[in-house]
Design an enzyme around this catalytic site. Structure first.
Site, PDB file in Angstrom:
ATOM      1  CB  SER A  19     -10.321   0.507   9.211  1.00  7.52           C
ATOM      2  OG  SER A  19     -10.942  -0.570   8.520  1.00  7.52           O
ATOM      3  CG  HIS A  44     -11.419   3.925   6.885  1.00  4.35           C
ATOM      4  ND1 HIS A  44     -10.969   4.881   5.990  1.00  4.35           N
ATOM      5  CD2 HIS A  44     -11.195   2.736   6.284  1.00  4.35           C
ATOM      6  CE1 HIS A  44     -10.494   4.296   4.909  1.00  4.35           C
ATOM      7  NE2 HIS A  44     -10.615   2.979   5.046  1.00  4.35           N
ATOM      8  CG  ASP A  46     -11.938  -0.456   4.780  1.00  8.84           C
ATOM      9  OD1 ASP A  46     -11.453   0.373   3.983  1.00  8.84           O
ATOM     10  OD2 ASP A  46     -11.490  -0.657   5.920  1.00  8.84           O
ATOM     11  CG  MET A  48     -13.625  -4.358   0.451  1.00 13.93           C
ATOM     12  SD  MET A  48     -12.343  -5.498   0.992  1.00 13.93           S
ATOM     13  CE  MET A  48     -11.540  -4.532   2.277  1.00 13.93           C
ATOM     14  CG  HIS A  80     -11.385   2.970   1.358  1.00 15.41           C
ATOM     15  ND1 HIS A  80     -10.334   2.236   1.851  1.00 15.41           N
ATOM     16  CD2 HIS A  80     -11.112   3.170   0.033  1.00 15.41           C
ATOM     17  CE1 HIS A  80      -9.464   1.994   0.878  1.00 15.41           C
ATOM     18  NE2 HIS A  80      -9.920   2.535  -0.233  1.00 15.41           N
ATOM     19  CG  MET A  82     -11.170  -0.587  -1.585  1.00 13.78           C
ATOM     20  SD  MET A  82     -10.519  -1.421  -0.144  1.00 13.78           S
ATOM     21  CE  MET A  82     -11.693  -0.849   1.081  1.00 13.78           C
ATOM     22  CG  MET A 151      -4.911   1.965  -1.298  1.00 13.85           C
ATOM     23  SD  MET A 151      -5.967   1.883   0.173  1.00 13.85           S
ATOM     24  CE  MET A 151      -5.582   0.253   0.832  1.00 13.85           C
ATOM     25  CG  ASP A 186      -6.690   2.196   4.327  1.00 11.36           C
ATOM     26  OD1 ASP A 186      -6.479   1.380   5.241  1.00 11.36           O
ATOM     27  OD2 ASP A 186      -7.764   2.256   3.688  1.00 11.36           O
TER      28      ASP A 186
END
Ligand code: DX5
Ligand code: ZN
Length: 231
Positions: A19, A44, A46, A48, A80, A82, A151, A186
């Site tokens: 990540s 990966h 992330d 957000m 991913h 979020m 998660m 994760d």
């Protein structure tokens, strides 16, 4: 290769996904190249939004900045998300070069719609659940996803401690989604926690701080990959 074909190939088997959340963003491409050279095939990213989770991180621009070098190495990008209402952003992430898109069951009332939208866009489909979300959230769409992300910390930050209760939850996730769906963990994953997650049913292992917080990210990647007997 189309994003979907690349994802279908690479999401099978046991793999470690670095990540970039914990990478040095000032030299992001270099850091990603280090783990690609060490054998990583899943990168990966992330995303957000400051709403679904408090922090704001990165979006399609960073996916696009990495896509060519990741694909040239025969690897893929998993985004991913979020973020709230992920279905509104599928198109821009696919256009930027994401090969699979994982969204949260808690982030939209339209889970099946979002999964179909990702599938139709040609990317692999991932559905994530938070630590307190029951595994039943995966049941009705198990046939429409490639990855079930369980998660193992509360989403939002790197470097948190692995939630031990996950080891009781993972076999229930595996039982609900069956053998054809990858089960991904994760949060708090390192060479100590990854093997027990594997024994509990996980096949994909996201690791941020354990890789990019190390002096040698390539070697740190290899140590976790060895711990789970990765492809
Ligand atoms: C957290 C992110 C993770 C994060 C994991 O919400 O989804 O991917 O990078 O970080 P570590 O491996 O440090 O727990
Ligand atoms: Zn993540």
């Amino acid at each position: 290769m189309t994003p979907g074909a690349r994802a279908r190939e690479l999401l099978h088997g046991a793999r470690v996904a670095p990540s970039i959340l914990s990478a040095d963003f000032g030299r992001l491409r270099e850091q990603v190249d280090e783990v690609l050279a060490a054998g990583a095939r899943l990168i990966h990213v992330d995303v957000m939004d400051g709403h679904f989770v408090p922090p704001i991180t990165v979006g399609p621009l960073i996916v696009a900045a990495l896509a060519d070098s990741v694909h040239d190495a025969g690897a893929m990008i998993e985004a991913h998300l979020m973020i709230e209402r992920p279905e509104r952003h599928v198109g821009e992430f696919v256009k930027a070069g994401a090969d699979s898109i994982t969204f949260h069951a808690e982030a939209t009332p339209h889970i099946a719609y979002a999964a179909n939208l990702i599938r139709e866009s040609g990317a692999g489909v991932g559905l994530a659940i938070n630590p307190a979300t029951p595994v039943g959230a995966l049941a009705e769409v198990a046939g429409a996803i490639d990855v079930a992300l369980c998660m193992t910390v509360n989403p939002g930050w790197g470097g948190q401690a692995f939630i031990a209760h996950s080891l009781e939850k993972l076999p229930r996730v595996r039982a609900i989604v069956g053998d054809e769906v990858a089960v991904e963990v994760d949060g708090g994953i390192d060479a100590q926690t990854a093997p027990s997650c594997r024994a509990a049913g996980a096949s994909l292992f996201v690791a941020g701080s354990a890789i990019f917080g190390a002096d040698d990210p390539g070697e740190a990647y290899r140590a976790i990959a060895r711990s789970i007997d990765a492809e």
